[in-house]
Design a protein around this motif. Structure first.
Motif, PDB file in Angstrom:
ATOM      1  N   LEU A 380       0.829  -1.207   0.000  1.00  0.00           N
ATOM      2  CA  LEU A 380       0.000   0.000   0.000  1.00  0.00           C
ATOM      3  C   LEU A 380       0.866   1.260   0.000  1.00  0.00           C
ATOM      4  N   PHE A 381       1.942   1.266   0.767  1.00  0.00           N
ATOM      5  CA  PHE A 381       2.847   2.417   0.766  1.00  0.00           C
ATOM      6  C   PHE A 381       3.479   2.619  -0.610  1.00  0.00           C
ATOM      7  N   ALA A 382       3.849   1.511  -1.262  1.00  0.00           N
ATOM      8  CA  ALA A 382       4.442   1.617  -2.598  1.00  0.00           C
ATOM      9  C   ALA A 382       3.450   2.199  -3.594  1.00  0.00           C
ATOM     10  N   MET A 383       2.176   1.820  -3.478  1.00  0.00           N
ATOM     11  CA  MET A 383       1.157   2.355  -4.358  1.00  0.00           C
ATOM     12  C   MET A 383       1.017   3.871  -4.194  1.00  0.00           C
ATOM     13  N   VAL A 384       1.136   4.345  -2.957  1.00  0.00           N
ATOM     14  CA  VAL A 384       0.918   5.766  -2.677  1.00  0.00           C
ATOM     15  C   VAL A 384       2.110   6.603  -3.122  1.00  0.00           C
ATOM     16  N   PHE A 385       3.316   6.196  -2.717  1.00  0.00           N
ATOM     17  CA  PHE A 385       4.485   7.060  -2.889  1.00  0.00           C
ATOM     18  C   PHE A 385       5.174   6.907  -4.241  1.00  0.00           C
ATOM     19  N   SER A 386       4.818   5.902  -5.029  1.00  0.00           N
ATOM     20  CA  SER A 386       5.478   5.732  -6.321  1.00  0.00           C
ATOM     21  C   SER A 386       4.933   6.689  -7.375  1.00  0.00           C
ATOM     22  N   ALA A 387       3.639   6.995  -7.284  1.00  0.00           N
ATOM     23  CA  ALA A 387       2.989   7.860  -8.277  1.00  0.00           C
ATOM     24  C   ALA A 387       3.128   7.291  -9.683  1.00  0.00           C
ATOM     25  N   ASN A 388       3.180   5.967  -9.771  1.00  0.00           N
ATOM     26  CA  ASN A 388       3.278   5.285 -11.057  1.00  0.00           C
ATOM     27  C   ASN A 388       2.147   4.269 -11.139  1.00  0.00           C
ATOM     28  N   ILE A 389       1.387   4.318 -12.219  1.00  0.00           N
ATOM     29  CA  ILE A 389       0.199   3.474 -12.311  1.00  0.00           C
ATOM     30  C   ILE A 389       0.548   1.993 -12.350  1.00  0.00           C
ATOM     31  N   TRP A 390       1.691   1.640 -12.947  1.00  0.00           N
ATOM     32  CA  TRP A 390       2.061   0.228 -13.040  1.00  0.00           C
ATOM     33  C   TRP A 390       2.514  -0.305 -11.681  1.00  0.00           C
ATOM     34  N   VAL A 391       3.174   0.522 -10.901  1.00  0.00           N
ATOM     35  CA  VAL A 391       3.508   0.122  -9.522  1.00  0.00           C
ATOM     36  C   VAL A 391       2.236  -0.039  -8.705  1.00  0.00           C
ATOM     37  N   CYS A 392       1.268   0.844  -8.943  1.00  0.00           N
ATOM     38  CA  CYS A 392      -0.020   0.729  -8.251  1.00  0.00           C
ATOM     39  C   CYS A 392      -0.715  -0.583  -8.610  1.00  0.00           C
ATOM     40  N   TYR A 393      -0.693  -0.942  -9.885  1.00  0.00           N
ATOM     41  CA  TYR A 393      -1.316  -2.196 -10.309  1.00  0.00           C
ATOM     42  C   TYR A 393      -0.624  -3.399  -9.664  1.00  0.00           C
ATOM     43  N   CYS A 394       0.692  -3.434  -9.699  1.00  0.00           N
ATOM     44  CA  CYS A 394       1.444  -4.553  -9.113  1.00  0.00           C
ATOM     45  C   CYS A 394       1.240  -4.624  -7.596  1.00  0.00           C
ATOM     46  N   GLY A 395       1.261  -3.469  -6.949  1.00  0.00           N
ATOM     47  CA  GLY A 395       1.043  -3.451  -5.507  1.00  0.00           C
ATOM     48  C   GLY A 395      -0.329  -3.965  -5.133  1.00  0.00           C
ATOM     49  N   TYR A 396      -1.335  -3.637  -5.933  1.00  0.00           N
ATOM     50  CA  TYR A 396      -2.691  -4.118  -5.657  1.00  0.00           C
ATOM     51  C   TYR A 396      -2.784  -5.629  -5.843  1.00  0.00           C
ATOM     52  N   ILE A 397      -2.171  -6.162  -6.897  1.00  0.00           N
ATOM     53  CA  ILE A 397      -2.179  -7.614  -7.109  1.00  0.00           C
ATOM     54  C   ILE A 397      -1.522  -8.331  -5.940  1.00  0.00           C
ATOM     55  N   LEU A 398      -0.377  -7.812  -5.473  1.00  0.00           N
ATOM     56  CA  LEU A 398       0.304  -8.411  -4.334  1.00  0.00           C
ATOM     57  C   LEU A 398      -0.560  -8.325  -3.078  1.00  0.00           C
ATOM     58  N   PHE A 399      -1.150  -7.177  -2.846  1.00  0.00           N
ATOM     59  CA  PHE A 399      -1.980  -6.978  -1.657  1.00  0.00           C
ATOM     60  C   PHE A 399      -3.160  -7.944  -1.642  1.00  0.00           C
ATOM     61  N   LYS A 400      -3.887  -8.035  -2.732  1.00  0.00           N
ATOM     62  CA  LYS A 400      -5.080  -8.881  -2.777  1.00  0.00           C
ATOM     63  C   LYS A 400      -4.721 -10.361  -2.681  1.00  0.00           C
ATOM     64  N   SER A 401      -3.627 -10.774  -3.312  1.00  0.00           N
ATOM     65  CA  SER A 401      -3.203 -12.174  -3.252  1.00  0.00           C
ATOM     66  C   SER A 401      -2.830 -12.568  -1.823  1.00  0.00           C
ATOM     67  N   LEU A 402      -2.110 -11.693  -1.135  1.00  0.00           N
ATOM     68  CA  LEU A 402      -1.713 -11.988   0.239  1.00  0.00           C
ATOM     69  C   LEU A 402      -2.929 -12.083   1.153  1.00  0.00           C
ATOM     70  N   TYR A 403      -3.890 -11.202   0.958  1.00  0.00           N
ATOM     71  CA  TYR A 403      -5.088 -11.263   1.805  1.00  0.00           C
ATOM     72  C   TYR A 403      -5.851 -12.563   1.590  1.00  0.00           C
ATOM     73  N   MET A 404      -6.032 -12.962   0.334  1.00  0.00           N
ATOM     74  CA  MET A 404      -6.765 -14.203   0.068  1.00  0.00           C
ATOM     75  C   MET A 404      -6.025 -15.417   0.607  1.00  0.00           C
ATOM     76  N   LEU A 405      -4.714 -15.377   0.587  1.00  0.00           N
ATOM     77  CA  LEU A 405      -3.920 -16.450   1.182  1.00  0.00           C
ATOM     78  C   LEU A 405      -4.131 -16.514   2.692  1.00  0.00           C
ATOM     79  N   LEU A 406      -4.030 -15.366   3.354  1.00  0.00           N
ATOM     80  CA  LEU A 406      -4.126 -15.344   4.811  1.00  0.00           C
ATOM     81  C   LEU A 406      -5.541 -15.628   5.300  1.00  0.00           C
ATOM     82  N   ILE A 407      -6.548 -15.133   4.599  1.00  0.00           N
ATOM     83  CA  ILE A 407      -7.920 -15.376   5.043  1.00  0.00           C
ATOM     84  C   ILE A 407      -8.272 -16.851   4.887  1.00  0.00           C
ATOM     85  N   THR A 408      -7.664 -17.521   3.915  1.00  0.00           N
ATOM     86  CA  THR A 408      -7.883 -18.963   3.771  1.00  0.00           C
ATOM     87  C   THR A 408      -7.290 -19.717   4.955  1.00  0.00           C
TER      88      THR A 408
END
Length: 512
Positions: A380-408
């Motif tokens: 989430l910090f990388a998404m905010v401070f990078s100001a780059n849309i592709w970093v935002c996309y990658c950070g979101y994919i990582l964030f959502k994947s980790l949450y689905m792993l942990l909630i399982t």
């Protein structure tokens, strides 16, 4: 005709219908592009109006109707709530298509909150229609159908937007057609005769069937391993049994039909439906609630579940606003649909891979929660401070994947010692607590009547939020690991002392 009737009595019939419903009700091509649609020429709303005035209504309405819908779902025996959910989804899509203005879009968010609260009927319906030995498998199928629907909807929306095949309004019309298929499917769902709380099965002796059913006890880890890993042994046994039954059907069709009729009549004569009052149900739920959360292990995992789900919902709800801020859709071909599809696939793969790990989650689980929650905060910090849309996309994919792993992992750990009724109760309680936390966070940080912060500051707070969760559970996990290792060391020392004492006793006995 006889084969069709037998199939309709089998557990696969309601499961198949529910999977079809789950797939078509979750195909929403416009959802990844909702903020570009609202902020575009079709609705002419600003990002501040969408994030600070419109989106918070969904959280408030979801919290307000969750408990009544939970009770009504069981009392009405699931199917009416499923049909109502799809009807409300049709109304929501139509309102989003034809209405304009902030109050109208707030009404859209309210109806969508009602739709979301009815999700409880989707999974609990199966419990009343399927034998408990098939419940984990049926739940897996229904969850897969939903995930597939989300993925197909995201990919379809990306294709339609990227190649300019349909406008946003025409995509909504297409969504109405798809949702209508789900609504028709919900009509054909059979109405359950029983439910978990208000309409329970009983035998002649007056005892609840849930208390005497072979599979109604706690879900043991062995059963969960069957659900998580390959089902090779179950498939082999089912194939052998089905081939044997098919052979009997070919030889003695009439005899099997007579036995089936006799068994059905005996089953109907020995079982009847017991209707329980609302006061009795609430009292039982309260007692079960106290007993479930008296376990510290379950309490810790549930606390993480509620806190993490709160942060996850906030991130998913407002991430499109961040993407629009970093790279406006008017200047850039957005790939929101593709990112959503990839994140769903990665999350599903991560959750599926948990079933093949041999880690002792009771020992390492809390430290894993802490470490991976820190990665979520970092994304989430990388998404905010990078100001780059592709970093935002990658950070979101990582964030959502980790949450689905942990909630399982959290679901498996919580379900290991609970029957289905108590698991539904704990699931509902955790969801309610997450909504309470989310309502507080929304009213303070997001709502225009609170601080009304901009989207960048919001995501800085969300990153700090997950960092605090990471510190708490990593320290707690480290403490738990050290305590369990010291206990194991003590247990290793005790057998040696016992053996020495026995040897001394034998020596003394020999001398005497």
């Amino acid at each position: 005709m006889k084969t069709m009737k037998q199939w309709m009595k089998d557990w696969r019939y309601p499961t198949s219908l529910l999977c079809i419903y789950g797939f078509f009700s979750t195909v929403k091509p416009l959802e990844p592009f909702l903020i570009p649609y609202l902020a575009g020429p079709d609705k002419n709303l600003t990002i501040e109006q969408v994030t600070n005035q419109i989106f918070p209504v969904w959280t408030y309405s979801y919290l307000a109707v969750l408990v009544p819908v939970f009770l009504l779902t069981d009392w009405l025996r699931y199917k009416p709530v499923v049909v109502f959910q799809c009807t409300a989804l049709l109304v929501t899509t139509a309102m989003l298509l034809w209405l304009k203005g902030v109050p109208e879009m707030q009404a859209v968010q309210f109806t969508y909150g009602v739709v979301t609260s009815c999700d409880v009927a989707y999974f609990t319906y199966i419990y009343s229609m399927v034998e408990l030995k098939h419940y984990l498998k049926a739940t897996s199928y229904c969850r897969t159908a939903q995930l597939l629907g989300y993925t197909v909807g995201s990919v379809l929306g990306q294709v339609l937007v990227s190649f300019e095949l349909l406008s946003y309004k025409n995509i909504l019309v297409f969504t109405l057609v798809i949702t209508s298929i789900a609504w028709i499917t919900s009509i054909f769902l059979p109405l359950p005769k029983t439910s978990m709380f208000f309409h329970q099965r009983r035998r002649d002796g007056g005892e609840d069937e849930d208390n005497v059913h072979e599979g109604s006890g706690p879900l043991k880890p062995e059963a969960l391993e069957t659900a998580k890993g390959p089902l090779t042994e179950d498939v082999t046994q089912n194939n052998e049994q089905s081939s044997f039954e098919n052979h009997l059907d070919d030889v003695k069709v009439d005899e099997s039909a007579e036995k089936q009729t006799k068994n059905d009549s005996d089953s109907n004569s020995t079982r009847n439906s017991k209707t329980v009052g609302c006061g009795d149900v609430l009292l039982r739920l309260w007692k079960d609630f106290l007993q479930c959360f008296s376990s510290r292990t379950l309490l810790y995992w549930s606390v993480w579940w509620a806190l993490a789900t709160c942060g996850y919902n906030q991130t998913v709800n407002y991430v499109q606003a961040l993407w629009e801020h970093v790279e406006p859709s008017s200047n850039f071909t957005v790939y929101n649909g593709g990112v959503e599809a990839i994140s769903n696939l990665f999350g599903a793969a991560a959750a599926y891979g948990v079933g093949f790990t041999s880690a002792d989650w009771s020992l390492w689980g809390e430290m894993t929660l802490g470490a991976l929650s820190a990665l979520e905060g970092g994304a989430l910090f990388a998404m905010v401070f990078s100001a780059n849309i592709w970093v935002c996309y990658c950070g979101y994919i990582l964030f959502k994947s980790l949450y689905m792993l942990l909630i399982t992992i959290a679901m498996y750990q919580i379900a290991a010692g609970l029957n289905m009724e108590r698991y539904a109760l704990v699931f509902g309680a955790n969801t309610f607590c997450a909504l309470v936390f989310q309502t507080i966070l929304t009213s303070v940080v997001v709502d225009s009547r609170g601080l009304g912060l901009d989207v960048v500051t919001q995501f800085i707070i969300y990153g700090a939020y997950f960092s605090v969760i990471a510190v708490i559970f990593f320290v707690r996990g480290l403490y738990t690991t050290l305590c369990q290792k010291s206990q194991k060391n003590k247990q290793r020392e005790k057998p040696e002392d016992t053996c020495e004492a026995e040897d001394d006793a034998q020596i003394k006995g020999t001398k005497l």
